[in-house]
Design an enzyme around this catalytic site. Structure first.
Site, PDB file in Angstrom:
ATOM      1  N   ARG A  38      -6.077   6.913   6.405  1.00 34.95           N
ATOM      2  CA  ARG A  38      -5.873   6.679   4.961  1.00 34.95           C
ATOM      3  C   ARG A  38      -7.017   7.223   4.102  1.00 34.95           C
ATOM      4  O   ARG A  38      -7.373   6.630   3.079  1.00 34.95           O
ATOM      5  CB  ARG A  38      -5.715   5.174   4.676  1.00 34.95           C
ATOM      6  CG  ARG A  38      -4.714   4.483   5.572  1.00 34.95           C
ATOM      7  CD  ARG A  38      -3.368   4.525   4.966  1.00 34.95           C
ATOM      8  NE  ARG A  38      -2.346   4.416   5.985  1.00 34.95           N
ATOM      9  CZ  ARG A  38      -1.259   3.691   5.899  1.00 34.95           C
ATOM     10  NH1 ARG A  38      -1.032   2.992   4.837  1.00 34.95           N
ATOM     11  NH2 ARG A  38      -0.362   3.701   6.831  1.00 34.95           N
TER      12      ARG A  38
ATOM     13  N   SER B  36       1.260  -1.358   1.385  1.00 31.33           N
ATOM     14  CA  SER B  36       0.129  -2.120   1.939  1.00 31.33           C
ATOM     15  C   SER B  36      -0.964  -2.224   0.889  1.00 31.33           C
ATOM     16  O   SER B  36      -1.382  -1.216   0.324  1.00 31.33           O
ATOM     17  CB  SER B  36      -0.438  -1.403   3.153  1.00 31.33           C
ATOM     18  OG  SER B  36       0.527  -1.333   4.159  1.00 31.33           O
TER      19      SER B  36
ATOM     20  N   GLU C 159      -6.371  -0.531  -0.245  1.00 24.79           N
ATOM     21  CA  GLU C 159      -5.781   0.809  -0.173  1.00 24.79           C
ATOM     22  C   GLU C 159      -5.314   1.180  -1.575  1.00 24.79           C
ATOM     23  O   GLU C 159      -5.393   2.325  -2.006  1.00 24.79           O
ATOM     24  CB  GLU C 159      -4.593   0.783   0.789  1.00 24.79           C
ATOM     25  CG  GLU C 159      -3.891   2.122   0.861  1.00 24.79           C
ATOM     26  CD  GLU C 159      -2.929   2.220   2.025  1.00 24.79           C
ATOM     27  OE1 GLU C 159      -3.119   1.540   3.037  1.00 24.79           O
ATOM     28  OE2 GLU C 159      -1.971   2.995   1.897  1.00 24.79           O
TER      29      GLU C 159
END
Ligand code: EPU
Length: 311
Positions: free
Chosen positions: A178, A229, A299
Site C-alpha cells: 500500500r 479499509s 490508509e
C-alpha cells in the site's frame, strides 16, 4: 484566479467528490478535461501560491469539515485508454491509461480485450492514478507489479514554470504494501503504462477470479458510505481483527461508526462530520495501542484545510 479555465468552480462542496460524502468546500475546484490540462493548472496554482491537490474519485480521501483553502483538480474526466499494437496490428499487452480511469472499468476492459493479470482488482473503487500512488492490492495482486512506465509531473519548488513531465519505470516507485515513493515526493501521475499478458484459453478462469474478488467484497465488506479499509494492516496482523478484538465493532461517535461486519470499515450513517470520523480513528488507534501495543496507520488520507495530511 484560474479564470482562464472555463470549468472553474468556487466554494465547491468536497462532500460531493469523496466516497464518505464528508468535508467542507474547496476555494477552487476544476475538473480537468484532459491530463494535459493538469500541468497548466498546477503551474498557475504554484505561481499564485495556492495549495493544490490532485483528486481521483475520492475513494481513499477525506476532507476536513472546513474544506480546503486551495485548488482541487479532479481527474475523473481524463479517460483515455490506448492499447499498443505491433506491426501486424496485434495488441502487444502494453496499455496506456489516463490517471482518472476507474480501476474496475479498466479491469473490465482489459478482460474484454483478452488480457490477464489484474482481475483480482475488479471491484476496487478509485482511479488508476490512485491505485498506482497507493500500490493498490487485493488477494495478493498488486498493481505495482504490472507498471511498465508512468508519466509524472516533476515540480520545481523554486521555479514552477520549469515543471517537466518525465517518464519513469516501476523501480522509481519503490512499491511496497500500500505504498509508493510518491507518498514522499508528492509528484502527480498523468498516465500509466501497464504490461499485461495475453490470456490464452484461460478466459473462463479470468472471469472466475474477477467474480470471486467481487463476491469476497460483498460477503466480507459492508456496503454504504465508507472508504474501504480504514487502516493499513500492521505487519503480521490485521487491523480489522485487532479492532474487533478491542471490542470496538459497532462503536459510534456522532454519525460515524465502525461496521459490525468488518472492524476495519469506518462508516458514515449519513449524518457524520469529518470531526466524528477523526475522533473514531483516534479512539481505535489509542485502544489498539493500549490493548495490543500496535500502532495503526491510516490508509485513508485525511486532508486538512491547508493541504497537509492528518497523521
Ligand atoms: N477479521 C476479524 N474481524 C473483523 C474483520 C476481519 O477477525 O471484523 C479477521 C478475518 O477473519 C481475517 C483477517 O482479519 O482472518 C483479515 O480480514 P479480511 O480477510 O477481511 O482481509 P483484510 O486484511 O481486512 C485486506 C485488504 C482489503 C482487501 C482484502 C482482500 C488491507 C488493509 N485490506 O483486507 O483491501 O480487499 O484484504 O484482499 O490490506 C482496501 O484496501 O480498501 C481493501 C478493502
Amino acid at each position: 484566479m484560474f479564470n482562464s479555465f472555463s470549468q472553474l468552480k468556487t466554494q465547491e462542496p468536497l462532500s460531493k467528490h469523496c466516497w464518505y460524502a464528508l468535508g467542507g468546500p474547496a476555494d477552487y475546484f476544476i475538473e480537468a478535461e484532459s491530463v494535459y490540462d493538469i500541468p497548466y493548472l498546477i503551474i498557475e496554482a504554484k505561481e499564485q501560491g495556492v495549495p493544490f491537490l490532485v483528486l481521483g474519485s475520492g475513494s481513499n480521501t477525506v476532507f476536513h469539515d472546513e474544506g480546503f483553502r486551495g485548488l482541487v483538480i479532479k481527474t475523473t474526466a481524463c479517460q483515455d485508454i490506448e492499447f499498443a499494437e505491433d506491426t501486424n496490428n496485434e495488441f502487444t499487452g502494453e496499455i496506456t491509461v489516463d490517471t482518472g480511469v476507474n480501476t474496475t472499468q479498466f479491469v473490465k476492459e482489459i478482460m474484454e480485450k483478452g488480457f490477464t493479470g489484474i482481475e483480482s482488482l475488479y471491484g476496487l473503487p478509485g482511479t488508476i492514478g490512485g491505485a498506482v500512488f497507493g500500490n493498490a492490492e487485493a488477494h495478493g495482486t498488486s498493481i505495482g507489479d504490472f507498471v511498465e512506465e508512468v508519466v509524472l509531473l516533476d515540480i520545481h519548488e523554486d521555479d514552477p514554470g520549469k515543471m517537466i513531465k518525465h517518464h519513469v519505470g516501476p523501480e522509481y516507485f519503490e512499491f511496497s504494501y500500500r505504498h509508493s515513493h510518491l507518498h514522499e515526493t508528492g509528484e502527480t501521475i498523468l498516465r500509466v503504462t501497464l504490461k499485461l499478458e495475453k490470456a490464452t484459453q484461460e478466459n473462463e478462469a479470468q472471469r472466475k477470479k474477477a467474480l470471486e474478488a467481487l463476491n469476497f467484497r460483498k460477503e466480507k465488506q459492508p456496503a454504504g458510505r465508507n472508504n474501504g479499509s480504514f487502516f493499513k494492516n500492521p505487519e503480521g496482523d490485521y487491523a480489522g481483527r485487532l479492532i474487533d478484538e478491542a471490542g470496538l465493532k459497532g462503536h459510534k461517535i456522532g454519525g460515524a461508526y465502525i461496521s459490525e461486519k468488518h472492524g476495519n470499515f469506518f462508516m458514515n450513517d449519513g449524518s457524520a462530520t469529518t470531526a466524528d470520523l477523526i475522533e473514531l480513528k483516534e479512539l481505535a488507534q489509542t485502544t489498539v495501542k493500549e490493548k495490543c501495543n500496535i500502532n495503526l496507520e491510516p490508509e485513508v488520507r485525511i486532508i486538512m484545510p491547508d493541504g497537509s495530511l492528518l497523521q
